[in-house]
Design an enzyme around this catalytic site. Structure first.
Site, PDB file in Angstrom:
ATOM      1  N   SER A 297       0.818  -1.219   0.000  1.00 52.69           N
ATOM      2  CA  SER A 297       0.000   0.000   0.000  1.00 52.69           C
ATOM      3  C   SER A 297       0.843   1.256   0.000  1.00 52.69           C
ATOM      4  CB  SER A 297      -0.948   0.052   1.206  1.00 52.69           C
ATOM      5  OG  SER A 297      -0.750  -0.960   2.119  1.00 52.69           O
TER       6      SER A 297
ATOM      7  N   HIS B 154      -2.877  -2.969  -6.118  1.00 51.03           N
ATOM      8  CA  HIS B 154      -3.258  -2.505  -4.782  1.00 51.03           C
ATOM      9  C   HIS B 154      -4.763  -2.669  -4.596  1.00 51.03           C
ATOM     10  CE1 HIS B 154      -3.628   0.944  -1.694  1.00 51.03           C
ATOM     11  NE2 HIS B 154      -3.458  -0.215  -1.104  1.00 51.03           N
TER      12      HIS B 154
ATOM     13  N   GLU C 148      -6.079  -0.297  -7.574  1.00 55.05           N
ATOM     14  CA  GLU C 148      -5.064   0.620  -8.118  1.00 55.05           C
ATOM     15  C   GLU C 148      -4.008  -0.259  -8.783  1.00 55.05           C
ATOM     16  OE1 GLU C 148      -4.583   4.730  -5.510  1.00 55.05           O
ATOM     17  OE2 GLU C 148      -3.572   2.968  -4.786  1.00 55.05           O
TER      18      GLU C 148
ATOM     19  N   ASN D 163      -3.863   6.417  -0.848  1.00 57.20           N
ATOM     20  CA  ASN D 163      -3.291   6.562   0.498  1.00 57.20           C
ATOM     21  C   ASN D 163      -2.426   7.813   0.632  1.00 57.20           C
ATOM     22  OD1 ASN D 163      -4.611   4.368   1.493  1.00 57.20           O
ATOM     23  ND2 ASN D 163      -2.912   2.944   1.230  1.00 57.20           N
TER      24      ASN D 163
HETATM   25  P1  NAD Z   1      -1.709  -9.677   7.331  1.00 56.65           P
HETATM   26  O1  NAD Z   1      -0.778  -9.536   8.440  1.00 56.65           O
HETATM   27  O2  NAD Z   1      -3.163  -9.908   7.606  1.00 56.65           O
HETATM   28  O3  NAD Z   1      -1.243 -10.842   6.369  1.00 56.65           O
HETATM   29  C1  NAD Z   1       0.063 -11.033   5.983  1.00 56.65           C
HETATM   30  C2  NAD Z   1       0.266 -12.533   5.814  1.00 56.65           C
HETATM   31  O4  NAD Z   1       1.489 -12.753   5.158  1.00 56.65           O
HETATM   32  C3  NAD Z   1       0.315 -13.302   7.131  1.00 56.65           C
HETATM   33  O5  NAD Z   1      -0.631 -14.354   7.081  1.00 56.65           O
HETATM   34  C4  NAD Z   1       1.755 -13.818   7.209  1.00 56.65           C
HETATM   35  O6  NAD Z   1       1.838 -15.090   7.820  1.00 56.65           O
HETATM   36  C5  NAD Z   1       2.123 -13.884   5.747  1.00 56.65           C
HETATM   37  N1  NAD Z   1       3.552 -13.752   5.501  1.00 56.65           N
HETATM   38  C6  NAD Z   1       4.405 -12.884   6.054  1.00 56.65           C
HETATM   39  N2  NAD Z   1       5.630 -13.051   5.527  1.00 56.65           N
HETATM   40  C7  NAD Z   1       5.533 -14.030   4.608  1.00 56.65           C
HETATM   41  C8  NAD Z   1       6.439 -14.651   3.704  1.00 56.65           C
HETATM   42  N3  NAD Z   1       7.695 -14.259   3.662  1.00 56.65           N
HETATM   43  N4  NAD Z   1       5.980 -15.611   2.909  1.00 56.65           N
HETATM   44  C9  NAD Z   1       4.699 -16.004   2.944  1.00 56.65           C
HETATM   45  N5  NAD Z   1       3.801 -15.467   3.769  1.00 56.65           N
HETATM   46  C10 NAD Z   1       4.202 -14.478   4.584  1.00 56.65           C
HETATM   47  O7  NAD Z   1      -1.510  -8.368   6.443  1.00 56.65           O
HETATM   48  P2  NAD Z   1      -2.509  -7.734   5.376  1.00 56.65           P
HETATM   49  O8  NAD Z   1      -3.358  -6.719   6.036  1.00 56.65           O
HETATM   50  O9  NAD Z   1      -3.140  -8.817   4.603  1.00 56.65           O
HETATM   51  O10 NAD Z   1      -1.509  -6.934   4.442  1.00 56.65           O
HETATM   52  C11 NAD Z   1      -0.719  -7.559   3.473  1.00 56.65           C
HETATM   53  C12 NAD Z   1      -0.232  -6.547   2.477  1.00 56.65           C
HETATM   54  O11 NAD Z   1      -1.352  -5.900   1.896  1.00 56.65           O
HETATM   55  C13 NAD Z   1       0.632  -5.444   3.042  1.00 56.65           C
HETATM   56  O12 NAD Z   1       1.598  -5.102   2.108  1.00 56.65           O
HETATM   57  C14 NAD Z   1      -0.348  -4.318   3.248  1.00 56.65           C
HETATM   58  O13 NAD Z   1       0.261  -3.055   3.224  1.00 56.65           O
HETATM   59  C15 NAD Z   1      -1.227  -4.499   2.028  1.00 56.65           C
HETATM   60  N6  NAD Z   1      -2.550  -3.921   2.148  1.00 56.65           N
HETATM   61  C16 NAD Z   1      -3.265  -4.050   3.291  1.00 56.65           C
HETATM   62  C17 NAD Z   1      -4.537  -3.482   3.361  1.00 56.65           C
HETATM   63  C18 NAD Z   1      -5.369  -3.622   4.606  1.00 56.65           C
HETATM   64  O14 NAD Z   1      -6.340  -2.862   4.756  1.00 56.65           O
HETATM   65  N7  NAD Z   1      -5.094  -4.560   5.468  1.00 56.65           N
HETATM   66  C19 NAD Z   1      -5.061  -2.806   2.256  1.00 56.65           C
HETATM   67  C20 NAD Z   1      -4.318  -2.725   1.088  1.00 56.65           C
HETATM   68  C21 NAD Z   1      -3.066  -3.287   1.051  1.00 56.65           C
END
Ligand code: NAD
Length: 709
Positions: free
Chosen positions: A419, A440, A452, A490
């Protein structure tokens, strides 16, 4: 059988007996049979031809396209040629002295349905859908739809169709159709038999305008209750109330007077800023897919199998989008436990949809069967697209991309759901930066429509084209943007949170700020949003951005204090507000105002009463200003793209069209002058954060709009 073509309406004579013909008027104006001038002129000419021909006993209006008609040609709205107006064409149809049968071979929307309602008989097939979606463009059906539909469908049904804009299956509209055939393929044959029966029975013309509505079917309470039931979703819109008034007129006035009232209400809607905004948004959404980065000759890669790294909040939601359209997905986690947890959550989501009747049990199983899991990168060797959704940390992402580079087949698209992080740095971890792109998604990823698509410095045109097309396939609205901190959405929202916090330091309460922003039309104010998302999310982002914000000691200081005191939001029952156990209703907390007071004293900020206008302008205008910088930098290609991102990604009210359309509507000079005012009034803070973007200044001075660019 003879046929000649009259512009956009083809005229065909079908013999049914000696001296007894059916004249079929085929509307043919691809792609959606819009009722453009040529069709209206063609209908009048063909109608006159049929009426003048003594051999013609019945007239049919139909289409050979896959829909009857999509309605008015909305490109004519801005300065088009309205002659002959559609209501006049429909009056001719309704008043004709030979029976006219609308044969709906496919959906009829808006003006298309109004054509059918003005005919004397209507024939279609059971699964066909019809609707009056004008309300979505900020207007109402202005060609008699609000007067004729209640007469045929009943007042309650018509009211709901007109105010909601939702299409309804023909089989549920008994009053509207004289014949509903089960199978679409039998329609034409059965319609012709219906026409033959009209002739042999000597059936008269049956005019909708002659139907009298029984007032007992539409008591005043019906309207009062309906108004109440839609109050929440109609909040801020102009057209829904006018739609209701038009249907009330159908009940209380004779047909002709009702038509006049409909016309007045239609004109009120057309002149409203809400209609301008909604029509702007209609085009903005379509324009988002027109990008200059590729053309027709650019090849498209085949996406048959998808891999997703990280089965957390985002990974799980993203995976569902693909399973929903039949594309198999392999989810990868480092540990089996995390994988099991992610897959179980997806199942829970699907099962809750099934409980609500949105999916069958079989569909749940079918979708789950498309979702596989793995803890080994080698299982991703044959995927066509892989989307990374692991923790938001550059070193972790780069590791993941290195692994992907090592195992994925040549030509696989490697995408990141980051993000905020620099996509070019992520791409640099691979030997194939041309195949790396940002996708995104917004949370919840299986629900939010926005995507995005972030192009890196080296992303190739075919990767951009493939992902933009894939977005459509998974029912997302994709907007192409460039790389910068937070991309478009963002990056802009950052100023929104910052200003809300600063206003609190200066003396505003969270509930006052939130109310003003809610009343502006956002789904919730910035403090409620912070609590819902978790105050810690913004905190971590700020920690990683110290370089950019450390010059401002007041920067989100209250939000920082909240997190440091464990007030991370709804999930712990306290943040900017308090929450009762199990409740999502924010309760103002004097302790938070106390934090603000202490911090203000510490920073030498004198608290004061801040006007509503100032609160609104200081939260919304910097957002617009950031949008202007984004346009200048080429991060977004056009201002309407920013509007699409804000409406679909952040709930910006569509009746304001998005932040850039809102700025165009109130005038860029207003925004520019206010930015200058706050820059000058707010001392050092103003000097940092209220510098007007050069583009905003230029356009304001030239009296231009963002949409002129
Ligand atoms: P999250 O913590 O819910 O999920 C991340 C997952 O990735 C976890 O299950 C973890 O075990 C796994 N993980 C971590 N390192 C790993 C690796 N090396 N190999 C495989 N799996 C791995 O996080 P999230 O909220 O899903 O966010 C994930 C991404 O999405 C981030 O980059 C975040 O910025 C982006 N994002 C999040 C949102 C939101 O609202 N949560 C919105 C848009 C984008």
């Amino acid at each position: 059988m003879t046929q000649n073509s009259i512009q956009a309406v083809a005229y065909e004579l079908v013999e049914q007996g000696v001296g007894s013909n059916v004249a079929v008027l085929w509307m043919q104006n691809p792609p959606v049979n819009a009722l453009s001038k040529a069709v209206r002129v063609g209908l009048i000419a063909a109608l006159q031809q049929a009426l003048a021909d003594d051999s013609v006993k019945v007239i049919v209006i139909s289409s050979k396209q896959n829909l009857f008609s999509g309605g008015a040609d909305i490109s004519e709205f801005s300065g088009g040629d309205f002659e002959p107006p559609l209501p006049a064409v429909l009056e001719l149809i309704e008043n004709a002295n030979k029976p006219i049968v609308a044969v709906l071979n496919g959906p009829a929307f808006g003006g298309g349905l109004e054509v059918a309602l003005s005919c004397h008989y209507r024939v279609t097939f059971a699964a066909n859908k019809v609707g009056l979606p004008e309300v979505n463009l900020g207007i109402l059906p202005g060609a008699g739809g609000t007067q004729r539909l209640p007469r045929l469908a009943g007042v309650a049904q018509a009211l709901d169709m007109i105010v909601s804009g939702r299409p309804v299956a023909a089989k549920k509209l008994a009053g509207v159709f004289d014949l509903v055939v089960e199978q679409a393929e039998n329609l034409l044959k059965e319609a012709m038999a219906f026409c033959a029966a009209l002739v042999s029975n000597g059936a008269a013309v049956k005019r909708t305008c002659d139907i009298t509505i029984d007032p007992s079917t539409a008591p005043a309470e019906l309207f009062a209750q309906y108004r109440q039931s839609i109050a929440k979703q109609a909040r801020g819109f102009f057209a829904p109330e006018r739609c209701i008034q038009a249907v009330e007129a159908a009940v209380s006035l004779p047909f002709d007077a009702g038509l006049v009232r409909e016309g007045e209400l239609f004109m009120q809607c057309m002149a409203s800023k809400e209609a301008r905004a909604q029509q702007h948004f209609f085009f903005a959404e379509r324009a988002a897919s027109h990008v200059k980065d590729y053309d027709k000759s650019t090849p498209v890669r085949d996406i048959q199998k998808v891999g997703i790294i990280g089965a957390g909040t985002m990974g799980g939601g993203i995976a569902m989008n693909f399973a929903n359209v039949g594309i198999p997905v392999t989810l990868l986690e480092l540990k089996q436990e995390a994988l099991d947890k992610g897959l179980a959550l997806i199942r829970k989501n699907y099962e809750s949809s099934a409980k609500k009747g949105k999916l069958t049990v079989a569909q749940v199983e079918e979708r789950m069967s498309l979702l596989g899991g793995s803890t080994s990168y080698s299982d991703l060797s044959d995927v066509d697209l892989v989307i990374e959704a692991v923790f938001e940390k550059m070193s972790v992402k780069q590791e993941v991309f290195k692994s992907l580079d090592a195992v994925c087949k040549p030509g696989a698209i490697l995408a990141s759901n980051t993000s905020t992080l620099d996509l070019n740095e992520i791409a640099a971890a691979t030997k194939r930066p041309q195949d790396v792109i940002g996708l995104h998604f917004f949370s919840p990823a299986n629900v939010m429509k926005l995507l995005e698509v972030v192009k890196g410095e080296k992303t190739s045109a075919d990767v951009i084209k493939t992902t933009m097309m894939m977005a459509k396939k998974i029912n997302k609205v994709a907007v192409l943007v460039g790389v910068c901190f937070g991309f478009v959405g963002n990056r802009m929202i950052e100023s929104y949170g910052r200003e809300a916090n600063r206003l609190m330091l200066e003396g505003a309460s969270p509930e006052h700020v939130d109310k003003i922003i809610y009343d502006f039309g956002m789904p919730m104010g910035p403090f409620t949003m912070g609590d819902m998302a978790g105050q810690d999310i913004g905190y971590f982002v700020r920690q990683s951005r110290q370089k950019f914000i450390k010059h401002d000691p007041s920067y989100c200081i209250i939000a920082d204090k909240l997190v440091e005191q464990g007030r991370v939001g709804l999930k712990v029952g306290k943040g900017a507000y308090l929450y009762a156990e199990g409740s999502r209703t924010p309760i103002p907390d004097p302790a938070v105002a106390e934090i603000a007071k202490q911090e203000a004293d510490r920073l030498g900020i004198k608290q004061r009463k801040i006007s509503e206008q100032e609160i609104l302008e200081r939260i919304i205008f910097p957002l617009i200003n950031e949008g202007a910088l984004i346009l200048e930098e080429g991060i977004a290609a056009k201002s309407s793209d920013i509007d699409v991102i804000y409406v679909y990604g952040y709930g910006f009210p569509v009746y304001r069209g998005g932040p850039m359309q809102y700025a165009d509507e109130i005038g860029l000079k207003t925004v520019y002058d206010a930015m200058c005012k706050y820059r000058d009034e707010l001392g050092e803070y103003g000097g940092h954060w209220f510098q007007p973007a050069p583009l905003l200044k230029k356009l304001a001075e030239q009296g231009k709009r963002f949409s002129d660019l």
